[in-house]
Motif scaffolding. Structure first.
Motif, short mmCIF file in Angstrom:
data_model
loop_
_atom_site.label_atom_id
_atom_site.label_comp_id
_atom_site.label_asym_id
_atom_site.label_seq_id
_atom_site.Cartn_x
_atom_site.Cartn_y
_atom_site.Cartn_z
N ALA A 26 0.68 -1.40 0.24
CA ALA A 26 -0.05 0.17 -0.02
C ALA A 26 0.82 1.23 -0.21
O ALA A 26 0.33 2.35 -0.68
CB ALA A 26 -1.02 0.47 0.82
N VAL A 27 2.17 0.74 0.74
CA VAL A 27 2.49 2.64 0.50
C VAL A 27 3.73 2.00 -0.36
O VAL A 27 3.39 3.68 -1.21
CB VAL A 27 3.83 2.08 2.04
CG1 VAL A 27 4.94 3.82 1.92
CG2 VAL A 27 2.82 2.05 3.55
N VAL A 28 4.00 1.48 -1.07
CA VAL A 28 4.56 1.53 -2.14
C VAL A 28 3.75 2.61 -3.63
O VAL A 28 4.44 2.76 -4.14
CB VAL A 28 4.92 0.12 -3.02
CG1 VAL A 28 5.60 -0.03 -4.40
CG2 VAL A 28 6.47 -0.38 -1.73
N SER A 29 2.79 1.29 -3.59
CA SER A 29 1.84 1.91 -4.26
C SER A 29 1.53 3.56 -4.25
O SER A 29 1.60 4.34 -5.13
CB SER A 29 0.48 1.08 -4.66
OG SER A 29 -0.44 1.75 -5.53
N ALA A 30 1.01 4.25 -2.75
CA ALA A 30 0.81 5.58 -2.40
C ALA A 30 2.10 5.77 -3.10
O ALA A 30 1.64 7.72 -3.46
CB ALA A 30 1.02 5.23 -1.37
N VAL A 31 3.24 5.95 -2.62
CA VAL A 31 4.60 6.73 -2.90
C VAL A 31 5.00 6.59 -4.59
O VAL A 31 5.06 7.37 -5.52
CB VAL A 31 5.93 5.97 -2.78
CG1 VAL A 31 7.20 6.47 -3.19
CG2 VAL A 31 5.41 6.36 -0.67
N MET A 32 4.12 5.39 -4.93
CA MET A 32 4.34 5.52 -6.69
C MET A 32 3.49 6.72 -7.85
O MET A 32 3.68 6.41 -8.94
CB MET A 32 4.49 3.92 -7.00
CG MET A 32 5.77 3.53 -7.01
SD MET A 32 7.51 4.11 -7.97
CE MET A 32 8.36 2.99 -7.25
N SER A 33 2.42 6.92 -7.03
CA SER A 33 1.22 6.98 -7.47
C SER A 33 1.27 8.37 -6.92
O SER A 33 0.44 9.27 -7.63
CB SER A 33 0.15 5.90 -7.08
OG SER A 33 0.28 4.78 -7.75
N HIS A 34 1.86 9.09 -6.51
CA HIS A 34 2.75 10.23 -5.95
C HIS A 34 1.78 10.90 -5.09
O HIS A 34 1.05 12.16 -4.82
CB HIS A 34 1.97 11.38 -6.64
CG HIS A 34 3.43 11.65 -7.85
ND1 HIS A 34 4.34 11.87 -8.25
CD2 HIS A 34 3.26 10.57 -9.05
CE1 HIS A 34 5.01 11.76 -9.28
NE2 HIS A 34 4.79 10.90 -9.75
N ARG A 35 0.84 10.26 -4.15
CA ARG A 35 -0.11 10.29 -3.18
C ARG A 35 0.43 10.40 -1.84
O ARG A 35 -0.69 11.21 -1.10
CB ARG A 35 -1.23 8.93 -3.16
CG ARG A 35 -2.06 8.75 -4.00
CD ARG A 35 -2.96 8.02 -4.06
NE ARG A 35 -3.03 6.79 -3.13
CZ ARG A 35 -2.20 5.61 -4.30
NH1 ARG A 35 -2.97 5.68 -5.05
NH2 ARG A 35 -2.64 4.02 -3.09
N LEU A 36 1.50 10.09 -2.08
CA LEU A 36 2.71 10.18 -0.59
C LEU A 36 3.93 11.25 -0.98
O LEU A 36 4.51 10.18 -1.83
CB LEU A 36 2.19 8.76 0.16
CG LEU A 36 1.83 8.07 1.15
CD1 LEU A 36 2.08 7.20 1.84
CD2 LEU A 36 1.65 9.38 2.39
N PRO A 37 3.86 12.53 -0.78
CA PRO A 37 5.15 12.64 -1.39
C PRO A 37 5.98 12.83 -0.17
O PRO A 37 6.20 12.59 0.43
CB PRO A 37 4.68 14.35 -1.88
CG PRO A 37 3.38 14.89 -0.43
CD PRO A 37 2.94 12.83 -0.43
N PRO A 38 7.76 13.37 -0.75
CA PRO A 38 8.82 12.60 0.10
C PRO A 38 8.54 13.56 1.08
O PRO A 38 8.14 14.64 1.36
CB PRO A 38 9.80 13.98 -1.23
CG PRO A 38 8.58 14.42 -1.97
CD PRO A 38 7.36 13.29 -1.72
N GLY A 39 8.79 13.47 2.04
CA GLY A 39 9.19 13.82 3.50
C GLY A 39 7.49 14.11 4.35
O GLY A 39 8.05 13.90 5.49
N THR A 40 6.64 12.87 3.37
CA THR A 40 5.80 12.83 4.64
C THR A 40 5.93 11.83 5.26
O THR A 40 6.77 10.45 5.93
CB THR A 40 4.96 11.67 3.74
OG1 THR A 40 4.64 12.83 2.60
CG2 THR A 40 2.74 11.52 4.66
N ARG A 41 5.51 12.24 6.73
CA ARG A 41 5.52 11.42 8.01
C ARG A 41 4.97 10.35 8.55
O ARG A 41 3.71 10.25 7.88
CB ARG A 41 5.92 11.97 9.37
CG ARG A 41 5.99 11.80 10.88
CD ARG A 41 5.80 11.74 11.75
NE ARG A 41 6.08 11.74 12.74
CZ ARG A 41 5.32 10.94 14.16
NH1 ARG A 41 3.95 10.94 13.62
NH2 ARG A 41 5.99 9.80 14.59
N LEU A 42 5.28 8.95 8.32
CA LEU A 42 3.96 7.90 8.60
C LEU A 42 3.73 7.40 9.85
O LEU A 42 5.09 6.59 10.47
CB LEU A 42 4.85 6.87 7.84
CG LEU A 42 4.88 7.16 5.77
CD1 LEU A 42 5.75 6.11 5.52
CD2 LEU A 42 3.73 7.43 5.33
#
Length: 237
Positions: A26-42
């Motif tokens: 889920a995280v990989v897909s969200a990063v690849m699809s630009h839904r989680l931009p760089p620097g986002t705290r998880l």
């Protein structure tokens, strides 16, 4: 096109359970699809609430994501989506070009009907993702194409280095390529296959270098700063 591939390796083989794998993907897909931009705290607590799991389960997935350079585990801040600097991005792509200049001639030299068929199948998979408008899969499969070349080169050391570089390049592409950039056909990959079939190692090397330079030139490196709803980004709401 290249991506995080490396993340495509079956997570369960690396000791993850079904829930861990779900979080990871889920995280990989969200990063690849630009839904989680760089620097986002998880935050671990957010994952625990979203997936109804323990912190131990969440940490396993986060460790795997950190191993694949998708996130960074920072002291006193926890997990954040990786934020490669412009210099890091240039350094990664420079290393990638140097490595693929060594890999491609080996692929040409070792080409067989079965290896050529494997390359064709990889290109067909990329095309299917493009026609399906699945950008995350397209980036991932582009990375897998290059990992396949490293495997066909028959050098385990080069293959191991490529696994890390492809992962990092795919992340950089996912984070810094304009989300509106059209998913163009993989003409370079098709042309590379033709050169391999013809045994033209010199032109194949020139093409792979041009291919990687072109990808790098499309990137828009810079800081991004916006608040993100983790549940929405992961498709859990």
């Amino acid at each position: 096109m290249t991506d995080i591939a490396a993340p495509s390796a079956p997570a369960r083989k690396r000791g993850l359970t079904a829930v861990d794998e779900r979080i990871y993907r889920a995280v990989v897909s969200a990063v690849m699809s630009h839904r989680l931009p760089p620097g986002t705290r998880l935050g671990e607590a957010d994952f625990c609430a979203l997936y109804d799991v323990s912190r131990t389960t969440v940490r396993k997935a986060l460790q795997r994501l950190a191993h694949d350079h998708i996130i960074e585990l920072r002291p006193n801040r926890g997990a954040v989506v990786a934020s490669p600097t412009p210099k890091e991005a240039r350094d990664v792509f420079a290393a990638r070009r140097a490595l693929e200049r060594e890999i491609v001639p080996l692929v040409v030299r070792r080409a067989t009907p079965s290896s050529l068929q494997a390359i064709r199948a990889a290109i067909d998979a990329e095309e299917a993702a493009r026609h399906g408008a699945d950008r995350a899969a397209w980036i991932r499969l582009g990375g897998e194409f290059h990992l396949l070349l490293a495997e066909l080169a028959g050098n385990a050391v080069l293959q191991r280095f490529m696994a890390e570089l492809v992962s990092r390049c795919s992340l950089i592409i996912a984070l810094y390529e304009n989300p509106g950039t059209p998913m163009c056909g993989n003409h370079d990959h098709h042309d590379l296959l033709t050169l391999i079939e013809n045994g033209d190692a010199d032109k194949a090397v020139d093409l792979i270098e041009h291919h990687l330079l072109e990808i790098e030139a499309r990137l828009h490196l810079g800081d991004q700063d916006r608040k993100v709803n983790l549940a929405e980004a992961l498709g859990e709401r």
